[in-house]
Design an enzyme around this catalytic site. Structure first.
Site, PDB file in Angstrom:
ATOM      1  N   HIS A 223       0.817  -1.206   0.000  1.00 48.68           N
ATOM      2  CA  HIS A 223       0.000   0.000   0.000  1.00 48.68           C
ATOM      3  C   HIS A 223       0.857   1.265   0.000  1.00 48.68           C
ATOM      4  CE1 HIS A 223      -3.412   2.492   1.908  1.00 48.68           C
ATOM      5  NE2 HIS A 223      -3.902   2.020   0.782  1.00 48.68           N
ATOM      6  N   HIS A 397      -9.324  11.006   2.126  1.00 49.29           N
ATOM      7  CA  HIS A 397      -8.461   9.830   2.005  1.00 49.29           C
ATOM      8  C   HIS A 397      -7.110  10.033   2.687  1.00 49.29           C
ATOM      9  CE1 HIS A 397      -5.878   6.932  -0.387  1.00 49.29           C
ATOM     10  NE2 HIS A 397      -6.893   6.162  -0.088  1.00 49.29           N
TER      11      HIS A 397
END
Length: 479
Positions: A223, A397
């Site tokens: 990620h 986000h």
């Protein structure tokens, strides 16, 4: 045999329950957390026809063979660079120890595999246009090497801009390396990758291991978001490469995210993190570049790279330690709020100490089940005295932590089980009053566009919604 007879279906359901029992035992023996074990075991025992396949995909979270292989690869990588006079930062590391604020993070020197270094420059990049303008400008100036790593790369407008720029630099003789996550970038066309390769760009997809079963393995996602140019400029944060990160998705627009630009000794740590991941994918080292000299002053920075191959749960412990270090305030922004027991306990204790604890969440869901689970945790946090907010304009986000007046952390880690235990994540910890003041102003602007969640929100939530939230929370350890 009559495949439409009740007897056949009886045998079929019986077989599924036997397999469910076997899988439940496997979950109890292998899943890392007690909550995760219970969630999987109960669902496999009672509804195996719905959960056997998801368990094959999501449940093999420890995957010991992979973890051992990854650790071995990391060891090989470090052996390979042992003779390169890497990590020339003894003086900077000593300077970092003189910081009173960094000293409050007592576990951080051992928790992070890389030291806290002085004499860095950092810049706040708010939202997608500022981030990609800065990244593209740095790549255009590249003369020796460009390292690019993203969880998601899309073949859309911004993705093709990146592709064209990397092809241009490769044609100029710059060594270009691109690493993307195979699961996160599952929609990336083969043609996009092949064009990069044909143009001289080194491209690899990050995956677990080869083998038929691993076709279904979607855990251990990489990620991280890292860009390093010529060993002197770096970028880290929450953005991936896609038009939605610049507001291209009407359902989630305007997209709210944060990145950081970096220069200084800590760039060596970003390169080392990239090198570990690249070595796993390619079994070779990318170019590692150290400048001849650094600035004589600047910001204290520490790169905290975490992942499932760590000897302990680095990411979860980072959040716990950061919250425990707070004397006056701890502000956190995260798109997903599914804390484990240790993190939730740290938040409650901070409130009891009189710390100003604020957490900013999105008001729009990108994953409905995760959003439902997050909502229930948010209601519980409000009852514990945590100030919870929902960002109004669009999807939030960014992953930001602010502690007191000097400490910030910005990167890729969410406040959920996947970031805590399954994903490879990276955060940049900074210790500096001026930079923390910039981050504070950014967050104050975000809070000003947000609505505070209060106890009435829980009371006004329909019972069916609450039931859905509780079901989502039940499976939250495996999300």
């Amino acid at each position: 045999m009559d495949y439409h007879s009740p007897i056949f279906f009886g045998y079929l359901f019986g077989l599924l329950h036997v397999l469910g029992i076997a899988a439940a035992v496997h979950a109890v023996l292998t899943v890392r957390t007690a909550q995760g074990s219970i969630a999987w075991a109960l669902s496999l025992l009672f509804i195996p026809y719905l959960t056997l396949i998801p368990y094959l995909v999501f449940g093999r979270s420890t995957f010991d063979a992979y973890i051992k292989a990854r650790r071995h690869a990391n060891k090989e990588m470090h052996t390979a660079i042992a003779d390169m006079d890497w990590r020339p930062w003894i003086e900077e590391a000593l300077a970092a120890r003189k910081s009173t604020s960094y000293a409050s993070l007592r576990a951080m020197p051992k928790l992070g595999r890389m030291p806290c270094l002085a004499n860095n420059r950092v810049g706040l990049l708010i939202n997608g246009h500022a981030t990609f303008d800065a990244i593209f400008a740095a790549i255009r100036e590249a003369r020796r090497a460009v390292l690019v790593q993203f969880f998601i790369i899309h073949d859309d407008h911004i993705g093709r801009q990146l592709q064209g720029l990397l092809l241009q630099k490769a044609s100029e003789g710059v060594e270009v390396y691109v690493l993307y996550d195979r699961v996160g970038s599952h929609a990336l066309p083969r043609e996009y990758v092949e064009r990069l390769r044909e143009g001289g760009v080194n491209v690899k997809a990050f995956a677990t291991q080869s083998g038929w079963l691993n076709r279904f393995q979607v855990n251990f996602r990489n990620h991280r978001k890292i860009v390093v140019v010529d060993g002197v400029k770096g970028f880290i944060g929450g953005h991936n490469v896609g038009d939605e990160y610049l507001g291209g998705n009407p359902k989630l627009s305007p997209w709210r995210d944060t990145h950081v630009s970096i220069s200084g000794p800590v760039i060596a740590c970003l390169q080392e993190s990239f090198a570990e991941d690249w070595f796993w994918a390619a079994r070779e080292l990318p170019p590692l570049i150290l400048p001849e000299a650094y600035e004589e002053d600047g910001v204290l920075c520490q790169v905290l790279a975490s992942g499932p191959a760590d000897p302990y749960e680095t990411c979860s412990l980072f959040f716990v330690e950061s919250i425990h270090a707070a004397n006056d305030r701890v502000w956190i922004t995260t798109p997903y709020f599914i804390p484990d027991e240790a993190v939730f306990a740290a938040l409650r204790l901070a409130v009891l100490r009189g710390v100003d604890v604020r957490i900013l969440l999105p008001s729009r869901p990108d994953h409905k089940v995760v959003y439902a689970a997050s909502s229930l945790f948010a209601f519980e946090a409000v009852r514990a005295g945590v100030k919870m907010y929902r960002y109004g304009p669009g999807f939030l986000h960014q992953k930001v932590v602010l502690v007191d007046d000097e400490i910030t952390a910005i990167g890729s880690a969410n406040m959920d089980n996947r970031s805590f235990r399954l994903n490879f994540e990276i955060m940049l910890l900074t210790v500096d009053k001026a930079f923390t003041s910039e981050v504070e102003q950014m967050l104050l602007d975000d809070f000003a566009q947000s609505r505070e969640i209060d106890v009435r929100d829980s009371k006004e939530t329909h019972r069916l919604e609450k039931l859905g939230m509780r079901v989502a929370r039940l499976i939250s350890p495996i999300l």
